[in-house]
Design a protein around this motif. Structure first.
Motif, short mmCIF file in Angstrom:
data_model
loop_
_atom_site.label_atom_id
_atom_site.label_comp_id
_atom_site.label_asym_id
_atom_site.label_seq_id
_atom_site.Cartn_x
_atom_site.Cartn_y
_atom_site.Cartn_z
N ARG A 10 0.82 -1.20 0.00
CA ARG A 10 0.00 0.00 0.00
C ARG A 10 0.86 1.26 0.00
NH1 ARG A 10 -2.38 -2.34 5.17
NH2 ARG A 10 -0.53 -1.23 5.69
N HIS A 11 0.39 2.24 -0.76
CA HIS A 11 1.06 3.53 -0.82
C HIS A 11 0.92 4.23 0.53
CE1 HIS A 11 1.59 7.80 -1.81
NE2 HIS A 11 2.47 7.34 -2.68
N LEU A 12 2.03 4.67 1.09
CA LEU A 12 2.03 5.36 2.37
C LEU A 12 2.21 6.86 2.18
CD1 LEU A 12 2.07 5.23 5.50
CD2 LEU A 12 4.53 4.90 5.33
N THR A 13 3.24 7.23 1.42
CA THR A 13 3.54 8.64 1.18
C THR A 13 4.48 8.74 0.00
OG1 THR A 13 4.19 10.70 2.28
CG2 THR A 13 5.51 8.74 2.79
N ARG A 14 4.88 9.93 -0.29
CA ARG A 14 5.88 10.18 -1.33
C ARG A 14 6.79 11.30 -0.87
NH1 ARG A 14 4.41 14.38 -5.31
NH2 ARG A 14 5.56 13.24 -6.89
N GLY A 15 7.96 11.37 -1.44
CA GLY A 15 8.89 12.42 -1.08
C GLY A 15 10.08 12.40 -2.01
N VAL A 31 6.69 5.68 -1.12
CA VAL A 31 6.95 4.81 0.02
C VAL A 31 5.76 3.89 0.15
CG1 VAL A 31 7.39 4.71 2.49
CG2 VAL A 31 8.35 6.57 1.14
N LEU A 32 6.04 2.60 0.15
CA LEU A 32 4.99 1.59 0.21
C LEU A 32 5.17 0.76 1.47
CD1 LEU A 32 5.12 0.39 -3.48
CD2 LEU A 32 3.67 2.17 -2.52
N GLN A 33 4.05 0.24 1.97
CA GLN A 33 4.03 -0.57 3.18
C GLN A 33 3.48 -1.94 2.82
OE1 GLN A 33 1.64 1.37 6.11
NE2 GLN A 33 2.63 0.33 7.80
N SER A 34 4.05 -2.97 3.45
CA SER A 34 3.61 -4.34 3.19
C SER A 34 2.17 -4.53 3.63
CB SER A 34 4.52 -5.34 3.92
OG SER A 34 4.46 -5.14 5.31
N PRO A 35 1.51 -5.55 3.08
CA PRO A 35 0.16 -5.86 3.53
C PRO A 35 0.17 -6.14 5.02
CG PRO A 35 0.72 -7.14 1.58
CD PRO A 35 1.98 -6.46 2.04
N PRO A 36 -0.93 -5.89 5.72
CA PRO A 36 -0.97 -6.12 7.17
C PRO A 36 -0.59 -7.56 7.52
CG PRO A 36 -2.99 -5.08 6.40
CD PRO A 36 -2.21 -5.44 5.20
#
Length: 161
Positions: free
Chosen positions: A134-139, A155-160
């Motif tokens: 999942r997309h978390l943020t960008r920078g 910045v992506l985060q793994s599935p829960p």
């Protein structure tokens, strides 16, 4: 086949990384010390992809680096780094298998994972999205390309877990 990375894999990984760098520009700048780049401090685990007894690529799980986006994640988060597959290994599902192995290993440790990827890297973004990251943020990246420009990263985060 995906297996745990071993010290003896580093030479083959350096050669594979050179091919990736020349074909696709990853890493964006060739490191002064390629062996150190392949095994950054904070490495928790490494996996390699092997095809016909040849090491074709790797993925690392590392302690979370410090950055503005890292503050948005739990401190136990692992960072996925140094994912690449040699051009000869493309189209075989090795990148997907490496990411699945990294995600599974983080889960066995009871830890979430995150990564940053240059927004212009559409193939990598498509892979991560297909794996439900999942997309978390960008920078802006903390690293620069050959032209000195710092690209935008997602910045992506793994599935829960």
């Amino acid at each position: 086949m995906i297996r745990q990375r071993q010290a003896g894999d580093l030479r083959d990984l350096q050669l594979a990384m050179r091919e990736v760098h020349e074909a696709e520009g990853y890493p964006s700048m060739w490191p002064a010390d390629p062996m150190a780049f392949l095994q950054p401090s904070g490495t928790v685990a490494g996996r390699v992809a092997v095809q016909h007894e040849q090491v074709m690529g790797q993925v690392l799980l590392c302690s979370l680096s410090h950055g503005s986006w890292a503050a948005q994640l739990p401190p136990e988060t692992l960072e996925v780094k140094r994912l690449f597959v040699a051009p000869a290994g493309r189209g075989l599902g090795l990148g997907r298998a490496l990411m699945e192995a990294a995600t599974a290993h983080a889960r066995t440790l009871g830890r979430p994972a995150a990564l940053q990827v240059a927004e212009h890297n559409r193939a990598a973004l498509a892979l991560y999205q297909a794996l439900d990251w999942r997309h978390l943020t960008r920078g802006q990246a903390t690293w620069s390309g050959p032209d000195g420009h710092r690209p935008m990263v997602a910045v992506l985060q793994s599935p829960p877990i």
